[in-house]
Design an enzyme around this catalytic site. Structure first.
Site, PDB file in Angstrom:
ATOM      1  N   GLU A 150       0.841  -1.187   0.000  1.00  0.00           N
ATOM      2  CA  GLU A 150       0.000   0.000   0.000  1.00  0.00           C
ATOM      3  C   GLU A 150       0.883   1.247   0.000  1.00  0.00           C
ATOM      4  O   GLU A 150       1.928   1.278   0.648  1.00  0.00           O
ATOM      5  CB  GLU A 150      -0.919  -0.046   1.216  1.00  0.00           C
ATOM      6  CG  GLU A 150      -1.780  -1.300   1.160  1.00  0.00           C
ATOM      7  CD  GLU A 150      -2.744  -1.467   2.316  1.00  0.00           C
ATOM      8  OE1 GLU A 150      -2.910  -0.515   3.096  1.00  0.00           O
ATOM      9  OE2 GLU A 150      -3.323  -2.561   2.416  1.00  0.00           O
ATOM     10  N   CYS A 184       3.886   8.621   0.175  1.00  0.00           N
ATOM     11  CA  CYS A 184       4.311   7.761   1.276  1.00  0.00           C
ATOM     12  C   CYS A 184       4.465   6.344   0.719  1.00  0.00           C
ATOM     13  O   CYS A 184       3.509   5.788   0.174  1.00  0.00           O
ATOM     14  CB  CYS A 184       3.256   7.817   2.380  1.00  0.00           C
ATOM     15  SG  CYS A 184       3.563   6.681   3.731  1.00  0.00           S
ATOM     16  N   CYS A 229      -0.224  -0.584  15.482  1.00  0.00           N
ATOM     17  CA  CYS A 229      -0.046  -0.483  14.035  1.00  0.00           C
ATOM     18  C   CYS A 229      -0.694  -1.652  13.298  1.00  0.00           C
ATOM     19  O   CYS A 229      -0.441  -2.817  13.624  1.00  0.00           O
ATOM     20  CB  CYS A 229       1.446  -0.436  13.723  1.00  0.00           C
ATOM     21  SG  CYS A 229       1.798  -0.518  11.962  1.00  0.00           S
ATOM     22  N   CYS A 247       4.725  -3.057  16.377  1.00  0.00           N
ATOM     23  CA  CYS A 247       4.324  -1.922  17.214  1.00  0.00           C
ATOM     24  C   CYS A 247       2.851  -2.110  17.548  1.00  0.00           C
ATOM     25  O   CYS A 247       2.049  -2.473  16.678  1.00  0.00           O
ATOM     26  CB  CYS A 247       4.559  -0.603  16.482  1.00  0.00           C
ATOM     27  SG  CYS A 247       6.307  -0.360  16.075  1.00  0.00           S
ATOM     28  N   CYS A 292       5.421  -6.249   8.318  1.00  0.00           N
ATOM     29  CA  CYS A 292       6.495  -5.736   9.165  1.00  0.00           C
ATOM     30  C   CYS A 292       6.672  -6.690  10.339  1.00  0.00           C
ATOM     31  O   CYS A 292       5.698  -7.224  10.866  1.00  0.00           O
ATOM     32  CB  CYS A 292       6.156  -4.334   9.670  1.00  0.00           C
ATOM     33  SG  CYS A 292       7.494  -3.603  10.651  1.00  0.00           S
ATOM     34  N   CYS A 307      -1.065   7.102   8.994  1.00  0.00           N
ATOM     35  CA  CYS A 307       0.064   6.393   9.618  1.00  0.00           C
ATOM     36  C   CYS A 307      -0.398   5.272  10.541  1.00  0.00           C
ATOM     37  O   CYS A 307      -1.296   5.449  11.343  1.00  0.00           O
ATOM     38  CB  CYS A 307       0.860   7.419  10.423  1.00  0.00           C
ATOM     39  SG  CYS A 307       2.308   6.730  11.174  1.00  0.00           S
TER      40      CYS A 307
END
Ligand code: SF4
Length: 356
Positions: A103, A116, A130, A127, A123, A346
């Site tokens: 994305e 971005c 996220c 976190c 990942c 974000c």
């Protein structure tokens, strides 16, 4: 051309978007094609936005015909593009050659366009607030898959914005894939191509300290953003688990060194979570961190993700936090959470979109 160009199925050709101009020139030289043709091809692809070799009219006909057997000009297909109500933000779901999806987001503000980009599929760093972290890591992206995100977004938007910034803040931890990220930056820099200056590129990290030092050694001069999100190790250990390996003091030391080595301020990214990290004591500690290094603070009011327990603070709490910081921190911005309504903001990339 002295040699015939290779006739290969185009899916056997390496992607154009992962090639530095010098590399393309080397490949062309094998067929007796002079190096300046690589300059022309870069200009056609990155400056005139031509994706069809047949239209590159200043190339000799055999090269126009056979270029795609040397390098593949195809871009990843957009499986989906979502547009915000005001039209300023687009979220792209791009399908890569192996079927993996990444994305990318474009955000237009009155001053500039920002792209971005993602650096990994998923990942590994988990976190806790996220959406991407929930996916786990599938794989690193290759340099061409990073550059192609920029080109695909620009094409979709008809290159209306000739000046734009790039932030490595999409899916993934860019410094966990530093080789491909730095290669992509080299390609994006090339004056015969996109010609994107280092000042218009920011790499964001959740805190991989050795790789911050490595990035400094590469001398790329790009901006660094640190995803801080907490002002005590106790809380940061929970929110950003990589903190257990490299705690806040070590991270800020590395950021300070990086900032001095490139002569730029580090951005401290601080996602504001209601009732978690938005106290006045947090604001005071954050201000003292910010004063201790050349930095600016970017406060990001949290965008809720279904299935995760965190809340966005009230507008009053956001304002109170910012007001407490303003007089004590060198520069503070509260991010306009563009794209929040379509989960392009974000910490929200990664297969959890409403209708994904
Ligand atoms: S915030 Fe960044 S580093 Fe952390 S899990 Fe999400 S994508 Fe990975």
């Amino acid at each position: 051309m002295s040699n015939a160009l290779p006739i290969l199925p185009s899916d056997a050709s390496p992607s154009f978007y992962g090639m530095r101009r010098e590399r393309l020139a080397e490949k062309l030289a094998v067929y007796g094609v002079p190096a300046y043709r690589a300059d022309q091809i870069f200009s056609w692809v990155y400056q005139k936005h031509t994706r069809d070799a047949g239209e590159m009219m200043n190339l000799p006909a055999p090269l126009r015909r056979d270029l795609t057997s040397i390098c593949d000009l195809a871009l990843p297909a957009a499986a989906k593009v979502m547009r915000s109500a005001d039209g300023d933000t687009h979220k792209f779901v791009l399908t890569l050659a192996d079927g993996a999806r990444v994305e990318s987001v474009s955000m237009r503000s009155p001053k500039r366009m920002t792209f971005c980009v993602s650096s990994q599929v998923g990942c590994a760093l988990k976190c806790s607030f996220c959406a991407t972290g929930l996916m786990g890591l599938t794989r690193n992206l290759r340099a061409e898959e990073i550059v192609a995100q920029v080109v695909a977004m620009g094409d979709y938007l008809n290159w209306e914005d000739d000046r734009f910034n790039i932030v490595f803040m999409g899916m993934g931890e860019p410094l966990a894939n530093l080789a491909a990220v730095s290669e992509a930056i080299h390609i994006l820099h090339d004056d015969h191509g996109i010609g994107l200056g280092a000042r218009r590129i920011t790499v964001s990290t959740s805190g991989l300290v050795p790789q911050i030092h490595e990035l400094a050694k590469l001398g790329l001069q790009v901006g660094l953003a640190v995803s801080l999100h907490a002002t005590t190790d106790e809380l940061r250990d929970q929110l950003v688990p990589v903190n257990k390996r490299w705690p806040i003091a070590e991270l800020l030391d590395a950021a300070r060194e990086y900032g001095h080595s490139v002569g730029r301020r580090t951005t401290l990214e601080y996602t504001l979570l209601g009732g978690v990290n938005d106290s006045m004591a947090d604001a005071d500690r954050l201000a003292s961190f910010a004063r201790a290094l050349p930095s600016k603070v970017n406060i990001i009011p949290y965008n809720p993700v279904p299935g995760l327990p965190w809340k966005r603070p009230s507008p009053e709490a956001i304002e109170a936090f910012a007001q407490r910081l303003y007089p004590h921190a060198p520069a503070v911005t509260v991010r306009d959470t563009k794209g929040g309504e379509m989960w392009a903001a974000c910490g929200q990339l990664g297969g959890l979109s409403p209708d994904a």
